[in-house]
Design a protein around this motif. Structure first.
Motif, mmCIF file in Angstrom:
data_model
loop_
_atom_site.group_PDB
_atom_site.id
_atom_site.type_symbol
_atom_site.label_atom_id
_atom_site.label_comp_id
_atom_site.label_asym_id
_atom_site.label_seq_id
_atom_site.Cartn_x
_atom_site.Cartn_y
_atom_site.Cartn_z
ATOM 1 N N LEU A 95 43.782 28.299 10.801
ATOM 2 C CA LEU A 95 43.969 29.708 11.157
ATOM 3 C C LEU A 95 43.485 30.619 10.034
ATOM 4 O O LEU A 95 43.881 30.466 8.876
ATOM 5 N N CYS A 96 42.636 31.580 10.372
ATOM 6 C CA CYS A 96 42.071 32.518 9.398
ATOM 7 C C CYS A 96 42.384 33.946 9.830
ATOM 8 O O CYS A 96 42.219 34.294 11.003
ATOM 9 N N ASN A 97 42.831 34.776 8.873
ATOM 10 C CA ASN A 97 43.174 36.171 9.146
ATOM 11 C C ASN A 97 42.148 37.093 8.482
ATOM 12 O O ASN A 97 42.101 37.190 7.254
ATOM 13 N N SER A 98 41.324 37.781 9.281
ATOM 14 C CA SER A 98 40.243 38.610 8.716
ATOM 15 C C SER A 98 40.713 39.984 8.265
ATOM 16 O O SER A 98 39.973 40.701 7.584
ATOM 17 N N ASP A 99 41.917 40.394 8.678
ATOM 18 C CA ASP A 99 42.475 41.703 8.308
ATOM 19 C C ASP A 99 41.537 42.851 8.706
ATOM 20 O O ASP A 99 41.401 43.836 7.985
#
Length: 324
Positions: A95-99
């Motif tokens: 899981l990656c959070n690009s903001d």
């Protein structure tokens, strides 16, 4: 120190290939030998080399997912739905959070590609057409969710009918007698933001209501954006009597600005939005909301990837639009 296949083979005086067949669940191994190998694995602390295994099988057994705001319950539930399907099929989720940062999203995509993930789910915030071309030209199965690329090529996606959802919310306000209705939405490069604006406009025009430019707020999908835009709207001589917030974070920020100004919700300004849920029952304000089937979106997106991994010649694109 972890053992290797050859260590187990030497310990049992059997071939490395026999040990490998047991570890990989292959046939042609007696029950007695299988039991000995499994016992030795525990005793000798064997740990498989996942990098080597992925190179041999050309599968890392991982799926990447990039979302813009993991703190938003919609994206958290979407990821949860994807994770449940991944787990049932023997895959792990990265899981990656690009903001909401385009460069960060691109960095995460590059990282996932280098890690040789088997598939990718993206809720994109980018507008770079060449970036999307690169993704679609890749051999890695990719599914877009929520926000979609504005390009002319076919691609796999799962979303809701955003235009209809915003139209329904605006009609709800109109039917309650409101005419001076504002909207605060995200950046118009994002299809979810643009389509929700289009739905608001269609409902207003259909009823012959005037569209005030001062009642259209374009920001992003964060709390601070809703707060700043609503604060500015309330400084105008003519203020809105109702608000359609394009997501829950915008709504929360707008409500804070409304209350700071001395107004109340819903008596002075009636607020509706997307995805305002309260599992605790402790919130004093309950904005009527369109609820997106977030977990279902994640589940379907992951199902599409699994389908493509199982049939690499599958050429039909999945274009799934769910009812909110």
């Amino acid at each position: 120190m972890a053992s290797r296949l050859v260590d187990i083979a030497k310990h049992l005086n059997i071939s490395v290939s026999t040990v490998s067949r047991v570890i990989n669940g292959k046939d042609r191994v007696s029950d007695e030998t299988r039991e000995k190998v499994l016992k030795a694995i525990k005793e000798l602390n064997y740990s498989p080399n996942e990098i080597a295994r992925s190179l041999r099988s050309r599968s890392s057994k991982t799926i990447g997912i990039i979302v813009p705001d993991i703190s938003n319950e919609f994206f958290a539930l979407l990821s949860k739905g994807a994770e449940s399907v991944a787990k049932n099929n023997g895959y792990l989720l990265i899981l990656c959070n690009s903001d909401y940062d385009e460069d960060m999203e691109k960095e995460y995509l590059e990282m996932l590609t280098q890690k040789q993930v088997d598939g990718i789910i993206i809720a994109t915030v980018c507008k770079d057409e060449k970036y999307f071309e690169k993704i679609l030209d890749s051999s890695v199965p990719t599914v877009f969710v929520d926000n979609l690329p504005q390009i002319k090529r076919n691609f796999n996606f799962v979303t809701i009918d955003n235009e209809k959802a915003a139209y329904d919310l605006t009609r709800y306000l109109i039917e309650k007698g409101y005419e001076e209705i504002a909207i605060i939405t995200g950046k118009l490069q994002e299809t979810s933001a643009l389509e929700r604006l289009d739905g608001w406009k269609r409902a207003m025009k259909e009823k012959g209501l005037k569209i005030h430019n001062d009642f259209i707020g374009i920001g992003d999908f964060k709390i601070e954006s809703g707060y700043k835009i609503m604060k500015k709207m309330l400084e105008n001589e003519k203020r809105p009597k109702a608000l359609l917030a394009a997501n829950n974070k915008i709504a929360y920020g707008a409500i804070r600005a409304i209350r700071e100004k001395g107004f109340t919700v819903p008596d002075d300004i009636y607020v509706v939005c997307f995805d305002a849920t309260d599992d605790t029952g402790l919130m004093s304000i309950h904005p009527p909301s369109i609820i997106q089937p977030a977990e279902k979106i994640g589940e379907i997106a992951l199902d599409i990837i699994i389908k493509r991994l199982n049939n690499k010649e599958f050429k039909i694109f999945d274009r799934v639009i769910l009812e909110p």
